[in-house]
Scaffold this motif. Structure first.
Motif, PDB file in Angstrom:
ATOM      1  N   CYS A   1      12.590 -87.520  12.449  1.00 50.10           N
ATOM      2  CA  CYS A   1      12.198 -87.858  13.646  1.00 50.10           C
ATOM      3  C   CYS A   1      12.750 -89.162  14.252  1.00 50.10           C
ATOM      4  CB  CYS A   1      10.668 -88.243  13.786  1.00 50.10           C
ATOM      5  SG  CYS A   1      10.520 -89.828  12.901  1.00 50.10           S
ATOM      6  N   SER A   2      14.053 -89.372  13.755  1.00 48.37           N
ATOM      7  CA  SER A   2      14.897 -90.695  14.105  1.00 48.37           C
ATOM      8  C   SER A   2      15.293 -90.518  15.358  1.00 48.37           C
ATOM      9  CB  SER A   2      16.151 -90.752  13.140  1.00 48.37           C
ATOM     10  OG  SER A   2      15.405 -91.013  11.693  1.00 48.37           O
ATOM     11  N   VAL A   3      15.033 -91.713  16.286  1.00 50.89           N
ATOM     12  CA  VAL A   3      15.800 -91.920  17.698  1.00 50.89           C
ATOM     13  C   VAL A   3      16.264 -93.212  17.603  1.00 50.89           C
ATOM     14  CG1 VAL A   3      13.882 -90.177  18.563  1.00 50.89           C
ATOM     15  CG2 VAL A   3      13.493 -92.650  18.524  1.00 50.89           C
ATOM     16  N   ILE A   4      17.052 -93.714  18.609  1.00 44.94           N
ATOM     17  CA  ILE A   4      17.465 -94.926  18.755  1.00 44.94           C
ATOM     18  C   ILE A   4      16.700 -95.480  20.122  1.00 44.94           C
ATOM     19  CG2 ILE A   4      19.625 -96.247  19.391  1.00 44.94           C
ATOM     20  CD1 ILE A   4      21.054 -93.782  18.408  1.00 44.94           C
ATOM     21  N   VAL A   5      15.992 -96.484  19.600  1.00 46.10           N
ATOM     22  CA  VAL A   5      15.147 -97.627  20.759  1.00 46.10           C
ATOM     23  C   VAL A   5      16.010 -98.708  21.016  1.00 46.10           C
ATOM     24  CG1 VAL A   5      13.006 -98.460  21.529  1.00 46.10           C
ATOM     25  CG2 VAL A   5      13.187 -96.444  20.123  1.00 46.10           C
ATOM     26  N   ASP A   6      16.391 -99.101  22.047  1.00 48.25           N
ATOM     27  CA  ASP A   6      17.319-100.155  22.341  1.00 48.25           C
ATOM     28  C   ASP A   6      18.434-100.469  21.248  1.00 48.25           C
ATOM     29  OD1 ASP A   6      15.890-100.705  24.701  1.00 48.25           O
ATOM     30  OD2 ASP A   6      14.317-101.833  23.778  1.00 48.25           O
ATOM     31  N   GLY A   7      18.982 -99.472  21.071  1.00 50.35           N
ATOM     32  CA  GLY A   7      20.135 -99.815  19.967  1.00 50.35           C
ATOM     33  C   GLY A   7      19.865 -99.808  18.364  1.00 50.35           C
ATOM     34  N   GLU A   8      18.678 -99.792  18.308  1.00 46.63           N
ATOM     35  CA  GLU A   8      18.115 -99.749  16.866  1.00 46.63           C
ATOM     36  C   GLU A   8      17.522 -98.186  16.437  1.00 46.63           C
ATOM     37  OE1 GLU A   8      17.819-102.303  14.717  1.00 46.63           O
ATOM     38  OE2 GLU A   8      18.267-103.932  16.198  1.00 46.63           O
TER      39      GLU A   8
END
Lengths: 455, 160
Positions: free
Chosen positions: B50-57
């Motif tokens: 489920c990995s996504v990128i939130v504000d570069g993290e």
């Protein structure tokens, strides 16, 4: 990758242009863009969520089921029990005449393994379904359980599955699948050495990243579309048709995209109850295993026990082999009678042995029903056989690879189950392995051939 | 149940939804907004699908509450290709045979993207470390590692 075209060069036309060449997979563009549609990527307005009430006991009689509190829980739309399922007792392989039907879609009067489905709860949200499932009251009378195959086969053991009447699958050959070839006792009598060893394995869970599940939507014309990650589309369709007493023409299965299966998604478990739920509620239904269910509920590879007795000559020839194999089916057959039978044909391994005796048992215990997984029926057998081969080589002081050359099957050899060997390539594989692993063997073995006479 | 408004940018587009308090970002993305590229493999933060990128993290969207993502810049694998043209990372996964069943792939690509954004020329150890939270049950790790290293080389050649 190196492609060695010199092997079998004289017996085949060389049309192998693709092997050894990188070729893109057709499904990769969907994977790398996140566009590949798995079953759970389908979302329909008004979709209900199904959660199972499962048995906390390994073996118990069900005295009563009280769903009244669950039905009152906010968001619950329907609660299903065994009497809602048109043809509740089924077995997957009945399609190929391997019976009897021995498993319930929802438990009826008895549970035979810890985790068995008893009541299905349908609610507006996953959370409501989960909460309501916890409110179903099932009154159990706990029964003695049996967890090991030897215990299950002893007289007086608790009877696991009444549909079989005893704790083993009854083949047309009797209590086990049998292979008899030559005279195994005469072989042992003339052997220089005899080695009997026992090998055991535990159940293995496939643990696919995508859990088992399906999404079903009623199409308004009394047809149902089932988006599923089954690995056995037509087995599932036909079994669903039997369980639901619904012609196959009313069932439209959409699948083929599986987020890892490894054999763990060939059973027919989630689809029939989800389709029934969609039929009875008139709404789309989603039934997706949690990670915990995937690990605890879905069928693992069977536990197996393999007892091998070999008679071997000082010159390296195996002259007799007797194998007794046990496959732990758990509480229900699923694919295990087939797996145990496959083992019976396989136990001589890729070796030519003149005297063979094999018995393989498919045993019922109060464990999670086992089923298919990558070469089931032979994989654990191969582990046992090859460890046995190493031990035999050590026993007679022979190089283990040379020992295998001596016994390797070749074209024309009769196998114990009366299939003549054709297309053997073991010797050539071992020759190449000898080179690749820098494990030299005597020149006479490197000159052998699977198919050339005299070589 | 009371709903809370959530507003964020997904792959450059403004999105706004009302969600129940406690809704995961994974659920909001998949079932509310319709971006099904993040996958739910375990819903307990162990598989990385489920990995996504939130504000570069890099974030596990199954353990991230949607309501904590207000005004965030969220990136998913579905938004990587621009105008239908695959990014070098995606191209490398294709060429290296780094996908099998594909279920872990969007999460793997997200983890790899965060690594390459920060460490354009990673060592093999850097790649292994960066992907260590992502499970590939088809056990295709080696081609995946090679794909990320290949993408890094392609990126640095493009930059040069």
């Amino acid at each position: 990758m190196e492609l060695r075209k010199d092997y079998f060069a004289d017996v085949r036309k060389d049309g192998l242009h693709e092997i050894g060449q990188p070729r893109p997979r057709l499904d990769s563009p969907g994977h790398v863009t996140g566009k590949t549609a798995y079953f759970a990527d389908r979302n329909f307005p008004g979709m209900l969520h199904l959660k199972m009430v499962r048995s906390p006991h390994h073996h118990a009689r069900i005295r009563s089921i009280d769903t009244s509190e669950a039905e009152k829980h906010p968001g619950v739309v329907r609660v299903l029990t065994a009497r809602d399922v048109p043809h509740n007792v089924y077995t997957i392989l009945i399609l190929i005449q391997v019976g009897p039907e021995d498993e319930t879609v929802l438990a009826d009067g008895k549970v035979r393994w810890k985790g068995e489905a008893v009541v299905a709860v349908l609610a507006e949200t996953e959370r409501a379904a989960q909460e309501a499932a916890a409110k179903v009251k099932v009154d159990y009378e706990v029964l003695p359980a049996v967890f090991d195959m030897e215990g299950a086969l002893k007289p007086g053991a608790p009877l696991v599955n009444e549909y079989h009447g005893q704790n083993y699958y009854h083949y047309d050959s009797g209590e086990c699948r049998k292979v008899r070839f030559g005279d195994v006792e005469a072989g042992f009598a003339r052997a220089d050495h005899i080695l009997e060893q026992s090998y055991q394995s535990s159940p293995i869970e496939h643990a696919p990243t995508e859990t088992t599940g399906c999404v079903v939507t009623p199409e308004g014309n009394d047809r149902f579309t089932c988006y599923t990650n089954t690995q056995a589309m037509f087995f599932t369709l036909d079994n669903a048709s039997i369980i639901l007493q619904m012609p196959g023409s009313k069932l439209h299965f959409v699948g083929g995209t599986v987020g890892g299966g490894f054999g763990g998604k060939v059973d027919v478990i989630v689809e029939p109850i989800a389709i029934l739920s969609a039929k009875l509620t008139g709404r789309p239904v989603s039934f997706i295993y949690s990670r915990e269910e995937e690990m605890q509920i879905s069928s693992p590879r069977a536990a197996e026990k393999v007892v091998i007795k070999d008679g071997v000559m000082k010159d390296g020839r195996i002259v007799a082999r007797k194998v007794t194999g046990y496959t732990d089916a758990g509480a229900y057959s699923r694919h295990s009678p087939y797996g145990a039978q496959k083992g019976a044909a396989h136990y001589p391994g890729p070796y030519t042995i003149p005297n063979v005796w094999i018995d393989t048992y498919c045993v019922y215990t109060n464990r999670t029903p086992s089923s298919a997984m990558r070469g089931f029926g032979v994989t654990i057998g191969d582990f046992a056989l090859e460890v046995q081969m190493d031990k035999l080589a050590r026993l007679i002081g022979m190089d283990p690879l040379e020992f295998r050359f001596i016994n390797a099957y070749r074209d024309g050899d009769m196998k114990a189950h009366r299939q003549r060997t054709e297309g053997a390539a073991l010797i050539e594989c071992m020759q190449e392995a000898s080179r690749a692993a820098n494990w030299p063997v005597a020149e006479k073995y490197m000159a052998m051939s699977s198919y050339r006479k005299g070589a | 149940m009371a709903k809370v408004p959530v507003q964020f940018t997904l792959n450059g587009s403004e999105k706004a939804e009302f969600v129940e308090s406690g809704t995961t970002l994974l659920h909001a993305l998949r079932d509310k907004i319709g971006d099904t590229s993040p996958k739910g493999g375990c819903h307990q933060g162990t598989c990385g699908a489920c990995s996504v990128i939130v504000d570069g993290e890099l974030r596990l969207s199954c353990l991230t509450l949607a309501e904590t993502c207000s005004d965030a810049d969220i990136r998913t694998t579905a938004g990587l290709a621009e105008g239908g043209v695959l990014q070098p990372l995606q191209r490398a996964f294709l060429d290296a045979f780094a996908t099998q069943c594909g279920f872990c792939t969007p999460g793997m690509i997200m983890a790899a993207k965060v690594l390459l954004d920060r460490t354009p020329n990673p060592s093999r150890e850097d790649v292994v470390e960066a992907l260590s939270g992502n499970i590939c049950r088809c056990t295709g790790y080696e081609p995946i590692i090679q794909a990320v290293l290949t993408a890094a080389r392609a990126n640095s050649q493009n930059a040069a």
